[in-house]
Design a protein around this motif. Structure first.
Motif, PDB file in Angstrom:
ATOM      1  N   TRP A   1       0.804  -1.212   0.000  1.00  0.00           N
ATOM      2  CA  TRP A   1       0.000   0.000   0.000  1.00  0.00           C
ATOM      3  C   TRP A   1       0.843   1.271   0.000  1.00  0.00           C
ATOM      4  CZ3 TRP A   1       0.758   3.092   4.203  1.00  0.00           C
ATOM      5  CH2 TRP A   1       1.185   2.494   5.392  1.00  0.00           C
ATOM      6  N   VAL A   2       2.101   1.188   0.413  1.00  0.00           N
ATOM      7  CA  VAL A   2       2.959   2.382   0.430  1.00  0.00           C
ATOM      8  C   VAL A   2       3.149   2.918  -0.990  1.00  0.00           C
ATOM      9  CG1 VAL A   2       5.260   3.271   0.992  1.00  0.00           C
ATOM     10  CG2 VAL A   2       4.101   1.738   2.581  1.00  0.00           C
ATOM     11  N   ALA A   3       3.236   2.030  -1.980  1.00  0.00           N
ATOM     12  CA  ALA A   3       3.398   2.447  -3.378  1.00  0.00           C
ATOM     13  C   ALA A   3       2.154   3.164  -3.900  1.00  0.00           C
ATOM     14  CB  ALA A   3       3.706   1.239  -4.255  1.00  0.00           C
ATOM     15  N   GLU A   4       1.006   2.988  -3.236  1.00  0.00           N
ATOM     16  CA  GLU A   4      -0.243   3.613  -3.661  1.00  0.00           C
ATOM     17  C   GLU A   4      -0.487   4.975  -3.006  1.00  0.00           C
ATOM     18  OE1 GLU A   4      -2.925   0.565  -2.420  1.00  0.00           O
ATOM     19  OE2 GLU A   4      -2.509  -0.695  -4.165  1.00  0.00           O
TER      20      GLU A   4
ATOM     21  N   LEU B   1      -2.136  11.793   4.229  1.00  0.00           N
ATOM     22  CA  LEU B   1      -1.932  11.849   2.795  1.00  0.00           C
ATOM     23  C   LEU B   1      -2.983  10.986   2.117  1.00  0.00           C
ATOM     24  CD1 LEU B   1       1.147   9.682   1.807  1.00  0.00           C
ATOM     25  CD2 LEU B   1       0.201   9.689   4.093  1.00  0.00           C
ATOM     26  N   ARG B   2      -3.149  11.209   0.829  1.00  0.00           N
ATOM     27  CA  ARG B   2      -4.173  10.480   0.084  1.00  0.00           C
ATOM     28  C   ARG B   2      -3.663   9.121  -0.361  1.00  0.00           C
ATOM     29  NH1 ARG B   2      -6.367  15.426  -3.623  1.00  0.00           N
ATOM     30  NH2 ARG B   2      -7.154  16.648  -1.888  1.00  0.00           N
ATOM     31  N   HIS B   3      -4.624   8.217  -0.464  1.00  0.00           N
ATOM     32  CA  HIS B   3      -4.335   6.843  -0.859  1.00  0.00           C
ATOM     33  C   HIS B   3      -5.209   6.485  -2.056  1.00  0.00           C
ATOM     34  CE1 HIS B   3      -5.089   2.417  -0.291  1.00  0.00           C
ATOM     35  NE2 HIS B   3      -3.772   2.449  -0.310  1.00  0.00           N
TER      36      HIS B   3
ATOM     37  N   LEU C   1     -14.444   6.131   9.392  1.00  0.00           N
ATOM     38  CA  LEU C   1     -13.207   6.695   9.933  1.00  0.00           C
ATOM     39  C   LEU C   1     -12.042   6.333   9.019  1.00  0.00           C
ATOM     40  CD1 LEU C   1     -13.791   5.706  13.647  1.00  0.00           C
ATOM     41  CD2 LEU C   1     -13.984   7.997  12.666  1.00  0.00           C
ATOM     42  N   PRO C   2     -11.042   7.220   8.946  1.00  0.00           N
ATOM     43  CA  PRO C   2      -9.888   6.928   8.091  1.00  0.00           C
ATOM     44  C   PRO C   2      -8.981   5.872   8.729  1.00  0.00           C
ATOM     45  CG  PRO C   2      -9.541   8.971   9.263  1.00  0.00           C
ATOM     46  CD  PRO C   2     -10.947   8.532   9.566  1.00  0.00           C
ATOM     47  N   ALA C   3      -8.218   5.229   7.890  1.00  0.00           N
ATOM     48  CA  ALA C   3      -7.234   4.270   8.382  1.00  0.00           C
ATOM     49  C   ALA C   3      -6.152   5.011   9.159  1.00  0.00           C
ATOM     50  CB  ALA C   3      -6.615   3.516   7.214  1.00  0.00           C
ATOM     51  N   VAL C   4      -5.613   4.361  10.161  1.00  0.00           N
ATOM     52  CA  VAL C   4      -4.527   4.933  10.955  1.00  0.00           C
ATOM     53  C   VAL C   4      -3.359   3.962  10.927  1.00  0.00           C
ATOM     54  CG1 VAL C   4      -3.787   5.635  13.269  1.00  0.00           C
ATOM     55  CG2 VAL C   4      -6.078   6.206  12.465  1.00  0.00           C
ATOM     56  N   PHE C   5      -2.199   4.482  10.602  1.00  0.00           N
ATOM     57  CA  PHE C   5      -0.977   3.685  10.620  1.00  0.00           C
ATOM     58  C   PHE C   5      -0.121   4.179  11.767  1.00  0.00           C
ATOM     59  CE2 PHE C   5       3.462   3.077   8.996  1.00  0.00           C
ATOM     60  CZ  PHE C   5       3.495   1.707   9.197  1.00  0.00           C
ATOM     61  N   PRO C   6      -0.172   3.520  12.940  1.00  0.00           N
ATOM     62  CA  PRO C   6       0.646   3.969  14.065  1.00  0.00           C
ATOM     63  C   PRO C   6       2.076   3.467  13.908  1.00  0.00           C
ATOM     64  CG  PRO C   6      -0.738   2.139  14.731  1.00  0.00           C
ATOM     65  CD  PRO C   6      -1.044   2.418  13.287  1.00  0.00           C
ATOM     66  N   LEU C   7       3.011   4.340  14.164  1.00  0.00           N
ATOM     67  CA  LEU C   7       4.416   4.015  13.995  1.00  0.00           C
ATOM     68  C   LEU C   7       5.165   4.436  15.247  1.00  0.00           C
ATOM     69  CD1 LEU C   7       6.701   3.100  12.104  1.00  0.00           C
ATOM     70  CD2 LEU C   7       6.716   5.403  11.178  1.00  0.00           C
ATOM     71  N   VAL C   8       5.775   3.484  15.929  1.00  0.00           N
ATOM     72  CA  VAL C   8       6.573   3.764  17.120  1.00  0.00           C
ATOM     73  C   VAL C   8       8.036   3.708  16.720  1.00  0.00           C
ATOM     74  CG1 VAL C   8       7.234   2.964  19.431  1.00  0.00           C
ATOM     75  CG2 VAL C   8       4.849   2.790  18.673  1.00  0.00           C
ATOM     76  N   LEU C   9       8.748   4.791  16.925  1.00  0.00           N
ATOM     77  CA  LEU C   9      10.183   4.821  16.670  1.00  0.00           C
ATOM     78  C   LEU C   9      10.884   4.582  18.000  1.00  0.00           C
ATOM     79  CD1 LEU C   9      10.578   7.812  14.223  1.00  0.00           C
ATOM     80  CD2 LEU C   9      10.488   5.383  13.711  1.00  0.00           C
ATOM     81  N   TYR C  10      11.504   3.441  18.120  1.00  0.00           N
ATOM     82  CA  TYR C  10      12.151   3.038  19.353  1.00  0.00           C
ATOM     83  C   TYR C  10      13.661   3.145  19.181  1.00  0.00           C
ATOM     84  CZ  TYR C  10      13.876  -0.171  22.939  1.00  0.00           C
ATOM     85  OH  TYR C  10      14.558  -0.728  23.987  1.00  0.00           O
ATOM     86  N   ASN C  11      14.321   3.843  20.102  1.00  0.00           N
ATOM     87  CA  ASN C  11      15.776   3.991  20.011  1.00  0.00           C
ATOM     88  C   ASN C  11      16.491   3.508  21.276  1.00  0.00           C
ATOM     89  OD1 ASN C  11      15.176   6.005  21.796  1.00  0.00           O
ATOM     90  ND2 ASN C  11      16.093   7.663  20.637  1.00  0.00           N
ATOM     91  N   GLY C  12      15.865   2.600  22.005  1.00  0.00           N
ATOM     92  CA  GLY C  12      16.491   2.044  23.206  1.00  0.00           C
ATOM     93  C   GLY C  12      17.601   1.071  22.856  1.00  0.00           C
TER      94      GLY C  12
END
Length: 156
Positions: A40-43, A72-74, A122-133
């Motif tokens: 889906w990222v390519a879309e 952003l739009r999909h 409702l719109p889709a949600v892509f949660p992203l956790v950036l972990y630097n531990g």
């Protein structure tokens, strides 16, 4: 303080640095294209990438603040994909629940602001956790992993 987390002053510096870095659309696009190995990222239409206000007030009037939210739009439609970036320097066993709460507050804000009408989903949600531990991430990735198993008769 967990052994893998930096001192509080260093954690604040990490958050500030990450917030500054991910305040640029090109960096967010590069992050998604480079690290999210999904079709889906390519879309996604990255020309529509825009930052969204990320401070929400819950129904009990407590203010909650996400780190950064983009949309952003999909597939050319007005279906929005929201990216919630949560920066984390230590393993938080409740992170999946925190992200669920942030997502719920985002949805409430979209409804209250009129961005989502009663006839729309409702719109889709892509949660992203950036972990630097320093240690490997070991916390649950899904809220369902945090809930005690139900008796078979309650599952339906």
């Amino acid at each position: 303080m967990p052994a893998d987390s930096p001192p509080p002053a260093a954690a604040a510096t990490y958050d500030s640095g990450y917030k500054l870095l991910f305040s640029h659309a090109q960096v967010v696009e590069d992050l998604l294209r480079g690290f999210v190995a999904e079709d889906w990222v390519a879309e996604l239409d990255f020309s529509t990438l825009e930052k969204v206000a990320a401070s929400y007030v819950s129904d009990d009037l407590r203010e909650r603040e996400d780190d950064i939210v983009w949309r952003l739009r999909h597939r050319g439609d007005w279906l929005y994909v929201y990216l919630l970036l949560e920066f984390q320097s230590s393993v938080d066993p409740w992170m999946a629940l925190r992200i669920m709460v942030y997502t719920g507050l985002l949805y409430q804000d979209l409804i209250k602001s009129g961005e989502i009408g009663s006839q729309r989903k409702l719109p889709a949600v892509f949660p992203l956790v950036l972990y630097n531990g320093r240690r490997r991430w070991t916390a649950a990735r899904e809220v369902s992993e945090l809930i005690e198993p139900l008796p078979a008769s309650l599952k339906p």
